[in-house]
Design a protein around this motif. Structure first.
Motif, PDB file in Angstrom:
ATOM      1  N   MET A   1      19.883  41.695  43.543  1.00 49.77           N
ATOM      2  CA  MET A   1      18.951  40.442  43.049  1.00 49.77           C
ATOM      3  C   MET A   1      18.614  40.965  41.434  1.00 49.77           C
ATOM      4  O   MET A   1      18.169  40.090  40.826  1.00 49.77           O
ATOM      5  CB  MET A   1      17.919  40.250  43.978  1.00 49.77           C
ATOM      6  N   VAL A   2      18.350  42.388  41.119  1.00 53.13           N
ATOM      7  CA  VAL A   2      18.093  42.768  40.078  1.00 53.13           C
ATOM      8  C   VAL A   2      18.976  41.977  38.892  1.00 53.13           C
ATOM      9  O   VAL A   2      18.357  41.440  37.959  1.00 53.13           O
ATOM     10  CB  VAL A   2      17.784  44.068  39.763  1.00 53.13           C
ATOM     11  N   HIS A   3      20.152  42.330  39.176  1.00 51.57           N
ATOM     12  CA  HIS A   3      21.054  41.612  38.110  1.00 51.57           C
ATOM     13  C   HIS A   3      21.078  40.060  37.965  1.00 51.57           C
ATOM     14  O   HIS A   3      21.124  39.650  36.923  1.00 51.57           O
ATOM     15  CB  HIS A   3      22.717  42.103  38.613  1.00 51.57           C
ATOM     16  N   ALA A   4      20.818  39.490  39.000  1.00 47.79           N
ATOM     17  CA  ALA A   4      20.757  38.172  38.815  1.00 47.79           C
ATOM     18  C   ALA A   4      19.500  37.505  38.115  1.00 47.79           C
ATOM     19  O   ALA A   4      19.533  36.594  37.368  1.00 47.79           O
ATOM     20  CB  ALA A   4      20.492  37.478  40.428  1.00 47.79           C
ATOM     21  N   VAL A   5      18.378  38.169  38.333  1.00 44.13           N
ATOM     22  CA  VAL A   5      16.991  38.047  37.652  1.00 44.13           C
ATOM     23  C   VAL A   5      17.250  38.391  35.907  1.00 44.13           C
ATOM     24  O   VAL A   5      16.868  37.665  35.229  1.00 44.13           O
ATOM     25  CB  VAL A   5      15.824  38.504  38.204  1.00 44.13           C
ATOM     26  N   ASN A   6      18.011  39.624  35.933  1.00 45.21           N
ATOM     27  CA  ASN A   6      18.489  39.904  34.460  1.00 45.21           C
ATOM     28  C   ASN A   6      19.410  38.814  33.886  1.00 45.21           C
ATOM     29  O   ASN A   6      18.948  38.447  32.696  1.00 45.21           O
ATOM     30  CB  ASN A   6      19.170  41.153  34.277  1.00 45.21           C
ATOM     31  N   VAL A   7      20.328  38.422  34.590  1.00 44.54           N
ATOM     32  CA  VAL A   7      21.280  37.100  34.051  1.00 44.54           C
ATOM     33  C   VAL A   7      20.450  36.161  33.607  1.00 44.54           C
ATOM     34  O   VAL A   7      20.652  35.229  32.673  1.00 44.54           O
ATOM     35  CB  VAL A   7      22.275  36.856  35.012  1.00 44.54           C
ATOM     36  N   VAL A 103      21.436  29.910  37.348  1.00 39.76           N
ATOM     37  CA  VAL A 103      21.975  30.805  37.705  1.00 39.76           C
ATOM     38  C   VAL A 103      22.630  30.633  39.188  1.00 39.76           C
ATOM     39  O   VAL A 103      21.703  30.393  39.978  1.00 39.76           O
ATOM     40  CB  VAL A 103      21.399  32.199  37.682  1.00 39.76           C
ATOM     41  N   TRP A 104      23.638  30.611  39.630  1.00 40.60           N
ATOM     42  CA  TRP A 104      24.366  30.522  40.684  1.00 40.60           C
ATOM     43  C   TRP A 104      24.574  31.852  41.408  1.00 40.60           C
ATOM     44  O   TRP A 104      25.029  32.768  40.825  1.00 40.60           O
ATOM     45  CB  TRP A 104      25.647  29.832  40.714  1.00 40.60           C
ATOM     46  N   VAL A 105      23.865  32.100  42.336  1.00 41.69           N
ATOM     47  CA  VAL A 105      23.548  33.426  42.994  1.00 41.69           C
ATOM     48  C   VAL A 105      24.391  33.306  44.226  1.00 41.69           C
ATOM     49  O   VAL A 105      25.042  34.257  44.851  1.00 41.69           O
ATOM     50  CB  VAL A 105      22.145  34.078  43.178  1.00 41.69           C
ATOM     51  N   GLY A 106      24.114  32.446  44.866  1.00 43.10           N
ATOM     52  CA  GLY A 106      24.788  32.110  46.360  1.00 43.10           C
ATOM     53  C   GLY A 106      26.339  32.182  46.126  1.00 43.10           C
ATOM     54  O   GLY A 106      26.906  31.756  45.035  1.00 43.10           O
ATOM     55  N   VAL A 107      26.740  32.385  47.179  1.00 42.37           N
ATOM     56  CA  VAL A 107      28.167  32.637  47.054  1.00 42.37           C
ATOM     57  C   VAL A 107      28.953  31.440  48.016  1.00 42.37           C
ATOM     58  O   VAL A 107      28.911  31.372  49.193  1.00 42.37           O
ATOM     59  CB  VAL A 107      28.885  33.918  47.982  1.00 42.37           C
ATOM     60  N   TYR A 132      27.823  38.410  40.010  1.00 41.14           N
ATOM     61  CA  TYR A 132      28.436  39.012  40.992  1.00 41.14           C
ATOM     62  C   TYR A 132      27.946  40.579  41.213  1.00 41.14           C
ATOM     63  O   TYR A 132      27.167  40.990  40.437  1.00 41.14           O
ATOM     64  CB  TYR A 132      30.164  38.976  40.320  1.00 41.14           C
ATOM     65  N   THR A 133      28.717  41.300  42.143  1.00 38.48           N
ATOM     66  CA  THR A 133      28.137  42.649  42.282  1.00 38.48           C
ATOM     67  C   THR A 133      28.192  43.500  40.887  1.00 38.48           C
ATOM     68  O   THR A 133      29.112  43.263  40.015  1.00 38.48           O
ATOM     69  CB  THR A 133      29.235  43.543  43.046  1.00 38.48           C
ATOM     70  N   ASN A 134      26.957  44.136  40.602  1.00 41.49           N
ATOM     71  CA  ASN A 134      26.556  44.784  39.451  1.00 41.49           C
ATOM     72  C   ASN A 134      26.078  45.978  39.627  1.00 41.49           C
ATOM     73  O   ASN A 134      25.050  46.183  40.102  1.00 41.49           O
ATOM     74  CB  ASN A 134      26.114  44.031  38.372  1.00 41.49           C
ATOM     75  N   PRO A 135      26.910  47.386  39.256  1.00 39.67           N
ATOM     76  CA  PRO A 135      26.145  48.494  39.597  1.00 39.67           C
ATOM     77  C   PRO A 135      25.388  49.271  38.498  1.00 39.67           C
ATOM     78  O   PRO A 135      24.878  50.127  38.867  1.00 39.67           O
ATOM     79  CB  PRO A 135      27.704  49.392  39.752  1.00 39.67           C
ATOM     80  N   PHE A 136      25.004  48.405  37.598  1.00 40.91           N
ATOM     81  CA  PHE A 136      24.228  48.757  36.510  1.00 40.91           C
ATOM     82  C   PHE A 136      22.740  48.530  36.586  1.00 40.91           C
ATOM     83  O   PHE A 136      22.172  49.013  36.022  1.00 40.91           O
ATOM     84  CB  PHE A 136      24.752  48.339  35.257  1.00 40.91           C
TER      85      PHE A 136
END
Length: 179
Positions: A1-7, A103-107, A132-136
């Protein structure tokens, strides 16, 4: 979810709408709220709406009303769709104000289709993103866990012993739990 908020590039004092107060939506809510955004959450489930307040939502509802024409500034700076249904993804586009980000987070299912009006996107200068999955974001996520601003244990609504599988299944079928 960190990635989603960053996006979503949420900024302090942004008006944010989170659609869906399951575990993903609650994590997005908490991350946005702790970054200084004013977060409203929409979910059809009353228990989940109440849980959203515990995760920092300023208000909760089962129906969104932006109060006027998004072109005139009504609506949200950032809208996070955390359900993954074509209907909620479509609706999310109508809740962002002019210049806003969705931002579309739900799949969604692979065959889901979302109608989008190119003219409306153009007229309102909307930005539509997905995640999408983001390892960073792992290092940032660990720091968030360590700062203890959010009690993440509240995401766990039930625990069951393996012998109580039938009870667990009932909670799942009734949609009366989180994780």
């Amino acid at each position: 979810m960190v990635h989603a908020v960053n996006v979503g590039q949420v900024k302090n004092s942004d008006r944010v709408l989170v659609i869906g107060a399951g575990p993903i939506g609650l994590m997005v809510t908490a991350l946005c709220a702790t970054s200084g955004a004013v977060v409203d959450v929409c979910d059809i489930n009353e228990m989940r709406r109440l849980k959203a307040l515990e995760f920092g939502a300023a208000s909760v509802t089962d129906k969104v009303d932006v109060g006027g024409d998004p072109v005139l500034g009504f609506g949200y700076d950032v809208v996070f769709e955390c359900v993954g249904l074509a209907t909620t993804m479509t609706a999310s586009l109508g809740y962002a104000k002019a210049g806003g980000t969705v931002v579309w987070v739900g799949v969604a299912k692979p065959d889901a289709v979302v109608p989008v009006s190119p003219f409306d996107v153009y007229r309102r200068e909307l930005t539509i993103k997905s995640t999408y999955t983001n390892p960073f974001g792992m290092e940032q996520a660990v720091k968030i866990l360590c700062d203890k601003k959010v009690d993440w244990h509240k995401l766990i609504s039930h625990t069951f012993n393996i012998k109580d599988f039938d009870k667990a299944w009932q909670v799942f079928q009734q949609n009366s739990g989180l994780k």
